[in-house]
Each structure stands twice: as structure tokens, then as C-alpha cells.
Design an enzyme around this catalytic site. Structure first.
Site, PDB file in Angstrom:
ATOM      1  N   HIS A 241      39.810  40.456  17.203  1.00 48.30           N
ATOM      2  CA  HIS A 241      39.093  41.266  18.199  1.00 48.30           C
ATOM      3  C   HIS A 241      38.339  40.431  19.249  1.00 48.30           C
ATOM      4  CE1 HIS A 241      39.740  44.765  15.536  1.00 48.30           C
ATOM      5  NE2 HIS A 241      39.271  44.038  14.547  1.00 48.30           N
TER       6      HIS A 241
HETATM    7  O1  RIB Z   1      35.428  46.297  15.416  1.00 51.93           O
HETATM    8  C1  RIB Z   1      35.521  44.893  15.511  1.00 51.93           C
HETATM    9  C2  RIB Z   1      34.215  44.304  15.911  1.00 51.93           C
HETATM   10  O2  RIB Z   1      33.236  44.549  14.908  1.00 51.93           O
HETATM   11  C3  RIB Z   1      34.274  42.769  16.045  1.00 51.93           C
HETATM   12  O3  RIB Z   1      33.364  42.363  17.021  1.00 51.93           O
HETATM   13  C4  RIB Z   1      33.825  42.298  14.695  1.00 51.93           C
HETATM   14  O4  RIB Z   1      33.232  40.991  14.757  1.00 51.93           O
HETATM   15  C5  RIB Z   1      32.782  43.316  14.358  1.00 51.93           C
HETATM   16  O5  RIB Z   1      31.576  42.933  15.011  1.00 51.93           O
END
Ligand code: RIB
Ligand code: CA
Length: 316
Positions: A241
Site C-alpha cells: 500500500h
Molecule cells: O489499509 C492499508 C493502510 O493501513 C496502510 O497504510 C497500512 O500501513 C495501514 O496503515
């Protein structure tokens, strides 16, 4: 010969394995002048993610301060994600201990100081709940014009990942995301639309491990750990992500970026924290966000591998 002006950057996040990998990438970007790291509770408690941020800064030899943010969302009770990131918030490889004291400034004070002192507009790369950024905007409206772009990992125009409707970072603090969304600041959003396509497979991070430098080894082991829970959910690789919020700034050509009006749902038993895009323009609102909705996955992986290769000969 005029030197290219570097972009002042604040890294704000909740490390977290993917935040950490995003910061490994960010610290190799020659056009970035990373001014500060600010932390926010999310993947783990504020204390844990702040300790992790200080250790990552040591690993990457970043000559900057880490400033602790708010320990809880503006309105909600804190939710954390030990299932993904472990009890420390960054389980897996051993990391160096912090090589400097925690800043005496709060995250908001640090962010304001960087903006006040910068001659150039500052980019904030937000990879956790947007609590600190929202608090900055509310406390210092006069500094809004010093923000060039807020690049976030958060949201999902078609689905959530913590609830059916909401992605984790937005759900942790929907009011903060709403504040940022309505701030008028230039906004780029990497939601699940792109990050669930940004899948790094085991054979991909074996390329990183094979680089055989200390940072690449740590990154490969972060992927090893992160994959444990992803695999249990049926994924064949890691949705990577947070690096999207960095890479979409430096390599927009490998991403599919659309301009939409986006808003954040604050109420609703099932939909609180949902990010909703007006695809048709029928809302009458002008687009307020560049939404990153797709990518060339193989190029994404290549950029990650190339970034890790830059740590050849790194001494930890
Ligand atoms: O949904 C993914 C996000 O949530 C990413 O930033 C992960 O590190 C968590 O913070
Ligand atoms: Ca994160």
C-alpha cells in the site's frame, strides 16, 4: 548551472511494514529533501510506531528528527492492526536502535516549523491516519499555502479493507480525512483501487533479498512477515500500500491517475470512513483529488528493487 530545487518532504505514518518500505524508497529519491518524520497511531500504538520510526530513521541514516503525533484520532477510539504488523508494529528483522533522541516538538509543531522555514512548498506523504495533517490544517490555516501536495495512502473508491466500506487509514480517523479532503490543498490519493493491484509476490522480494545489502535484507524480511497474514487471507502476495503514495509522485507515468470529487462518509453503521468519488460530475462539485486507480505492477516492483539496490555497501 542552476541546481534542480529539491522538494521538501515530511513523511507522516504509522510504521508498519509498508510505511517502512515506503520510507526506504523515499530516502533514495534524489529530488526529495526529507525534512522530518512524524508519527501517528494506527498500525500500532503511538509509542510503538514512534519507536519503529526512530529505528527506521537510524537504519536509513536519515539526518532528521522524528516527532510524535497524536496518540488517538480526533473523535474515534483508536483501532490498531497487530494482526498485520505484529505486537511491535514492525515484527520481523532486527533493526538498529534509535541513533538520536525523539524530537521535543510534537508532530504538529514539527510540521508547522518545516512549513514556516521552507522557501519551497512542502510535500506531505501521509501513510497512516490523517490525524496529524488535519490537526496541522486546523491549527495553522495560515500555513496551508506552504503545502505543495498531500500524497496519501488511504481510502478505496470501490471497497474497504477493514470494513466493507472503509479502508483502515480512513476508518481510524474519518474526521481527519474529511478535514484534509475539504481543505482545498492539492491532494493525491492512493486508495485500495491501486494498492490492491500493487501486489509484490514472493519471487519479487526474493529479487530484493538477492541484492544482499543490509537494507535490502531488512526489506525482504519485512515482506516475509507481512505476507504471513496476507497469505492467511488468501492473497498470493503483499498488497504494498504505502509505497504507492511515494512512487505515484516520482513515477506518475506508471500509474493511472484520474481527477474526481471525493468525499468522506462520517456516519452510517456500515459506511463510516468510506471514500466516495463523484465519477459523473453530477454532484456539481469540482474535482478535489487526483485518485490513483491503477498501475503497471511489474514497473512498480522494478522501482522498488532499484531503490533497494541503492543501499549497496550500506553499513548498519
Ligand atoms: O489499509 C492499508 C493502510 O493501513 C496502510 O497504510 C497500512 O500501513 C495501514 O496503515
Ligand atoms: Ca501505514
Amino acid at each position: 548551472m542552476s541546481r534542480i530545487k529539491k522538494i521538501p518532504v515530511i513523511l507522516d505514518g504509522d510504521p508498519g511494514h509498508d510505511d517502512a518500505i515506503a520510507w526506504v524508497l523515499a530516502s533514495t529519491v534524489e529530488d526529495f529533501d526529507i525534512k522530518a518524520i512524524t508519527t501517528v497511531a494506527g498500525n500500532q500504538t503511538l509509542e510503538k510506531v514512534t519507536y519503529n520510526a526512530r529505528r527506521i530513521a537510524s537504519l536509513l541514516k536519515l539526518d532528521i528528527e522524528v516527532a510524535k503525533g497524536r496518540n488517538r484520532p480526533i473523535c474515534s477510539d483508536l483501532i490498531i492492526a497487530p494482526n498485520f504488523h505484529g505486537e511491535t508494529g514492525l515484527d520481523g528483522p532486527k533493526l538498529p536502535e534509535p541513533d538520536r533522541e525523539l524530537s521535543k516538538l510534537s508532530a504538529i509543531e514539527m510540521m508547522a516549523k518545516v512549513l514556516q522555514e521552507s522557501d519551497e512548498k512542502v510535500t506531505i506523504i501521509s501513510t497512516g491516519a490523517q490525524t496529524n495533517t488535519a490537526a496541522l490544517l486546523l491549527a495553522h490555516p495560515e500555513l496551508k499555502e506552504k503545502i505543495g501536495t498531500i500524497s496519501t495512502m488511504g481510502g478505496g473508491l470501490r471497497n474497504g479493507n477493514w470494513t466493507a466500506g472503509a479502508e483502515f487509514n480512513i476508518l481510524v480517523d474519518p474526521e481527519a480525512a474529511y478535514t484534509v479532503c475539504h481543505s482545498g490543498v492539492d491532494l493525491q490519493m492512493c486508495g485500495l483501487d491501486v494498492t490492491e493491484q500493487a501486489i509484490v509476490y514472493p519471487e519479487d522480494w526474493e529479487r530484493i533479498r538477492a541484492l544482499n545489502n543490509p537494507v535490502a535484507k531488512v526489506v525482504a524480511e519485512w515482506f516475509d512477515f507481512f505476507f504471513i497474514h496476507m497469505k492467511s487471507l488468501g492473497w498470493k502476495g503483499c498488497c504494498t500500500h504505502d509505497p504507492c503514495a511515494v512512487m505515484s509522485l516520482i513515477h506518475p507515468e506508471i500509474f493511472d491517475i484520474r481527477e474526481y470529487y471525493v468525499d468522506v462518509e462520517l456516519s452510517g453503521h456500515y459506511c463510516r470512513g468510506a471514500t466516495v468519488a463523484d465519477y459523473t460530475g453530477r454532484s456539481g462539485n469540482k474535482p478535489n483529488c487526483r485518485c490513483v486507480v491503477g498501475l503497471d505492477r511489474e514497473k512498480f516492483v522494478d522501482v522498488l528493487v532499484e531503490a533497494c539496490a541503492k543501499y549497496e555497501g550500506w553499513e548498519v
